[in-house]
Design a protein around this motif. Sequence first.
Motif, PDB file in Angstrom:
ATOM      1  N   VAL B   6       0.839  -1.202   0.000  1.00  0.00           N
ATOM      2  CA  VAL B   6       0.000   0.000   0.000  1.00  0.00           C
ATOM      3  C   VAL B   6       0.875   1.255   0.000  1.00  0.00           C
ATOM      4  O   VAL B   6       0.622   2.204  -0.757  1.00  0.00           O
ATOM      5  CB  VAL B   6      -0.953  -0.006   1.222  1.00  0.00           C
ATOM      6  CG1 VAL B   6      -1.618   1.346   1.385  1.00  0.00           C
ATOM      7  CG2 VAL B   6      -1.997  -1.103   1.062  1.00  0.00           C
ATOM      8  N   VAL B   7       1.918   1.248   0.831  1.00  0.00           N
ATOM      9  CA  VAL B   7       2.817   2.401   0.888  1.00  0.00           C
ATOM     10  C   VAL B   7       3.425   2.671  -0.490  1.00  0.00           C
ATOM     11  O   VAL B   7       3.429   3.807  -0.987  1.00  0.00           O
ATOM     12  CB  VAL B   7       3.940   2.164   1.930  1.00  0.00           C
ATOM     13  CG1 VAL B   7       5.015   3.245   1.801  1.00  0.00           C
ATOM     14  CG2 VAL B   7       3.349   2.175   3.338  1.00  0.00           C
ATOM     15  N   ILE B   8       3.904   1.610  -1.129  1.00  0.00           N
ATOM     16  CA  ILE B   8       4.528   1.781  -2.452  1.00  0.00           C
ATOM     17  C   ILE B   8       3.499   2.291  -3.461  1.00  0.00           C
ATOM     18  O   ILE B   8       3.770   3.207  -4.245  1.00  0.00           O
ATOM     19  CB  ILE B   8       5.140   0.446  -2.932  1.00  0.00           C
ATOM     20  CG1 ILE B   8       6.328   0.085  -2.042  1.00  0.00           C
ATOM     21  CG2 ILE B   8       5.584   0.551  -4.389  1.00  0.00           C
ATOM     22  CD1 ILE B   8       6.875  -1.285  -2.282  1.00  0.00           C
ATOM     23  N   TRP B   9       2.316   1.702  -3.405  1.00  0.00           N
ATOM     24  CA  TRP B   9       1.272   2.120  -4.345  1.00  0.00           C
ATOM     25  C   TRP B   9       0.954   3.602  -4.176  1.00  0.00           C
ATOM     26  O   TRP B   9       0.925   4.364  -5.144  1.00  0.00           O
ATOM     27  CB  TRP B   9       0.008   1.281  -4.119  1.00  0.00           C
ATOM     28  CG  TRP B   9      -1.053   1.528  -5.138  1.00  0.00           C
ATOM     29  CD1 TRP B   9      -1.158   0.966  -6.371  1.00  0.00           C
ATOM     30  CD2 TRP B   9      -2.163   2.431  -5.012  1.00  0.00           C
ATOM     31  NE1 TRP B   9      -2.258   1.444  -7.025  1.00  0.00           N
ATOM     32  CE2 TRP B   9      -2.893   2.342  -6.215  1.00  0.00           C
ATOM     33  CE3 TRP B   9      -2.607   3.296  -4.015  1.00  0.00           C
ATOM     34  CZ2 TRP B   9      -4.053   3.095  -6.433  1.00  0.00           C
ATOM     35  CZ3 TRP B   9      -3.747   4.044  -4.235  1.00  0.00           C
ATOM     36  CH2 TRP B   9      -4.464   3.942  -5.426  1.00  0.00           C
ATOM     37  N   VAL B  12       3.828   5.779  -5.489  1.00  0.00           N
ATOM     38  CA  VAL B  12       3.940   5.837  -6.958  1.00  0.00           C
ATOM     39  C   VAL B  12       2.811   6.675  -7.554  1.00  0.00           C
ATOM     40  O   VAL B  12       3.043   7.574  -8.376  1.00  0.00           O
ATOM     41  CB  VAL B  12       3.922   4.406  -7.554  1.00  0.00           C
ATOM     42  CG1 VAL B  12       3.808   4.471  -9.072  1.00  0.00           C
ATOM     43  CG2 VAL B  12       5.179   3.657  -7.153  1.00  0.00           C
ATOM     44  N   ILE B  13       1.585   6.398  -7.116  1.00  0.00           N
ATOM     45  CA  ILE B  13       0.445   7.152  -7.640  1.00  0.00           C
ATOM     46  C   ILE B  13       0.567   8.623  -7.253  1.00  0.00           C
ATOM     47  O   ILE B  13       0.342   9.524  -8.072  1.00  0.00           O
ATOM     48  CB  ILE B  13      -0.887   6.565  -7.107  1.00  0.00           C
ATOM     49  CG1 ILE B  13      -1.054   5.119  -7.564  1.00  0.00           C
ATOM     50  CG2 ILE B  13      -2.059   7.408  -7.593  1.00  0.00           C
ATOM     51  CD1 ILE B  13      -1.140   4.935  -9.060  1.00  0.00           C
ATOM     52  N   GLY B  14       0.969   8.843  -6.013  1.00  0.00           N
ATOM     53  CA  GLY B  14       1.133  10.221  -5.544  1.00  0.00           C
ATOM     54  C   GLY B  14       2.144  10.972  -6.390  1.00  0.00           C
ATOM     55  O   GLY B  14       1.908  12.105  -6.824  1.00  0.00           O
ATOM     56  N   LEU B  15       3.268  10.329  -6.658  1.00  0.00           N
ATOM     57  CA  LEU B  15       4.306  10.978  -7.466  1.00  0.00           C
ATOM     58  C   LEU B  15       3.798  11.293  -8.859  1.00  0.00           C
ATOM     59  O   LEU B  15       4.068  12.367  -9.411  1.00  0.00           O
ATOM     60  CB  LEU B  15       5.537  10.067  -7.555  1.00  0.00           C
ATOM     61  CG  LEU B  15       6.547  10.210  -6.425  1.00  0.00           C
ATOM     62  CD1 LEU B  15       7.676   9.216  -6.609  1.00  0.00           C
ATOM     63  CD2 LEU B  15       7.108  11.628  -6.378  1.00  0.00           C
ATOM     64  N   SER B  16       3.048  10.331  -9.427  1.00  0.00           N
ATOM     65  CA  SER B  16       2.593  10.574 -10.798  1.00  0.00           C
ATOM     66  C   SER B  16       1.562  11.697 -10.837  1.00  0.00           C
ATOM     67  O   SER B  16       1.536  12.500 -11.764  1.00  0.00           O
ATOM     68  CB  SER B  16       2.057   9.279 -11.424  1.00  0.00           C
ATOM     69  OG  SER B  16       0.783   8.999 -10.928  1.00  0.00           O
ATOM     70  N   ILE B  22      -0.023  18.494 -10.221  1.00  0.00           N
ATOM     71  CA  ILE B  22       0.268  19.546  -9.251  1.00  0.00           C
ATOM     72  C   ILE B  22       1.417  20.433  -9.704  1.00  0.00           C
ATOM     73  O   ILE B  22       1.364  21.650  -9.641  1.00  0.00           O
ATOM     74  CB  ILE B  22       0.568  18.927  -7.872  1.00  0.00           C
ATOM     75  CG1 ILE B  22      -0.661  18.138  -7.422  1.00  0.00           C
ATOM     76  CG2 ILE B  22       0.915  20.016  -6.855  1.00  0.00           C
ATOM     77  CD1 ILE B  22      -0.495  17.406  -6.138  1.00  0.00           C
ATOM     78  N   ARG B  23       2.500  19.811 -10.177  1.00  0.00           N
ATOM     79  CA  ARG B  23       3.619  20.637 -10.622  1.00  0.00           C
ATOM     80  C   ARG B  23       4.190  20.088 -11.925  1.00  0.00           C
ATOM     81  O   ARG B  23       5.264  19.482 -11.943  1.00  0.00           O
ATOM     82  CB  ARG B  23       4.725  20.662  -9.553  1.00  0.00           C
ATOM     83  CG  ARG B  23       5.758  21.759  -9.818  1.00  0.00           C
ATOM     84  CD  ARG B  23       6.999  21.537  -8.958  1.00  0.00           C
ATOM     85  NE  ARG B  23       8.025  22.514  -9.226  1.00  0.00           N
ATOM     86  CZ  ARG B  23       8.699  22.611 -10.365  1.00  0.00           C
ATOM     87  NH1 ARG B  23       8.419  21.808 -11.377  1.00  0.00           N
ATOM     88  NH2 ARG B  23       9.655  23.531 -10.503  1.00  0.00           N
ATOM     89  N   PRO B  24       3.428  20.269 -12.999  1.00  0.00           N
ATOM     90  CA  PRO B  24       3.953  19.833 -14.295  1.00  0.00           C
ATOM     91  C   PRO B  24       5.070  20.770 -14.730  1.00  0.00           C
ATOM     92  O   PRO B  24       5.250  21.841 -14.155  1.00  0.00           O
ATOM     93  CB  PRO B  24       2.747  19.929 -15.229  1.00  0.00           C
ATOM     94  CG  PRO B  24       1.765  20.797 -14.540  1.00  0.00           C
ATOM     95  CD  PRO B  24       2.142  20.962 -13.111  1.00  0.00           C
ATOM     96  N   GLY B  25       5.820  20.355 -15.744  1.00  0.00           N
ATOM     97  CA  GLY B  25       6.888  21.217 -16.234  1.00  0.00           C
ATOM     98  C   GLY B  25       8.247  20.693 -15.833  1.00  0.00           C
ATOM     99  O   GLY B  25       8.366  19.812 -14.998  1.00  0.00           O
ATOM    100  N   ALA B  26       9.296  21.267 -16.442  1.00  0.00           N
ATOM    101  CA  ALA B  26      10.650  20.756 -16.270  1.00  0.00           C
ATOM    102  C   ALA B  26      11.267  21.226 -14.957  1.00  0.00           C
ATOM    103  O   ALA B  26      10.841  22.219 -14.368  1.00  0.00           O
ATOM    104  CB  ALA B  26      11.513  21.208 -17.435  1.00  0.00           C
TER     105      ALA B  26
END
Lengths: 125, 290
Positions: B6-9, B12-16, B22-26
């Motif tokens: 669950v933590v990993i899921w 990963v989802i949070g990061l994506s 939330i903060r797209p861009g380079a």
Amino acid sequence: MAIGNKTRDNLWTLITAPTIWGVHFLLCYGSVAYGCAPNENIFQTIGGFRIFVGGLTVVALAGIGFVFMRALGEWRRNGGRIPHEEDSAEVRERFLEFSTVLLAGLSFIAVIYTALPAAMMVDCR
Amino acid sequence: MLAGAVVIWVAVIGLSVFATKIRPGAYGEKAGLRLIVWGGCVFPVVVLTALLVWGLQMMPVLRAEANGPTIAVSAERFWWRVAYDVDGEPGVAKSLPEGGVPSANEIWLPAGLRSEFLIGSPDVIHSLWIPSIAGKMDAIPGRVNRLVVEPTKPGVYNGVCAEFCGDAHAQMALRVVVVSPEEYEAYVARQSQPASVGADDEGFRRFTENGCDACHTVRGTAATGKVGPDLTHLASRRTIAAGTLPMSPENLATFVGFTHRVKPGVQMPSYGMLSEDEIAAIAGWLETLK
Ligand SMILES: [Cu+2]
């Protein structure tokens, strides 16, 4: 090609650290497998082999550490900077040094991981 | 385990979500480098080292000596030959020990005891996997693998062959029945008894007439074949042909009459040429082998 460095880096210096890792791996697994074969007594202890693996690990880490420090030192002293994109002997040298540093770091950790089982297992199980 | 997943899921989802919504861009070079060094090197090394140490210190305990019965399991295409209470040999052997109380396709285990499986195979590589009870262990020709299991909760569990072994690999399952140690003893004692078969039994006569006894053993009779499963207490099992069909007289008749339609690839001929009555007689008799 004299570029004014202590060592001239090439593919051999690049693979030194992974080679130490490979030999260390082979000797660790080979020696303990030899000690336990034919594995009739699975509770037989492997104290001697654990010491051997420990010693081997120290030597391997020292070797890899030396490679790491040398390559890093030369890279730094000669103003290495990523990315190494330029088409020159100088940059090629920096690039090799930097890659050597990375591979040495990887090998260092890998050697520790290889040796960890011997630190925690006491018998042929 | 689940918590870790669950933590990993979530991570990963949070990061994506972070990177796309939330903060797209380079990112700048500094930030990227920092991400690689901390996220790509330091973090995995720390986590993996912790997991490795944790896993390694668990290993000897998992493989501790058994204090329960030793059970030989031979994985054969495409069923399980079982022998209870064999003499366990220490270490690595080339072949499974002889003897013990023979059975097949169903393994009983005492709850709360550490039972030891000795696992081998006469043909190809199989793998014994009873997910709720233990990890996989390969059955390798010419070698005996050991697996110590400690089931704690009585019940019926499913097991499968977890290494592709041929046509009927997917139909090579088994049931594992975990009971109290007393019930286990009683079960093995029952399995060790011969079958009570009258010599003039119609079904048994048909059984021998059609050569079934060349491959199957029914202890207490002249049937001593060793190719297929021991049928002495066939009807006490929950399934037919390694978990392929539930045990019932109809299913027994189906299996004997249409063997290869039910389970393609098995080393038993189909007996479709027998009359329905004959098959029914054999199946009816098999059903009495409790
Ligand atoms: Cu199989």
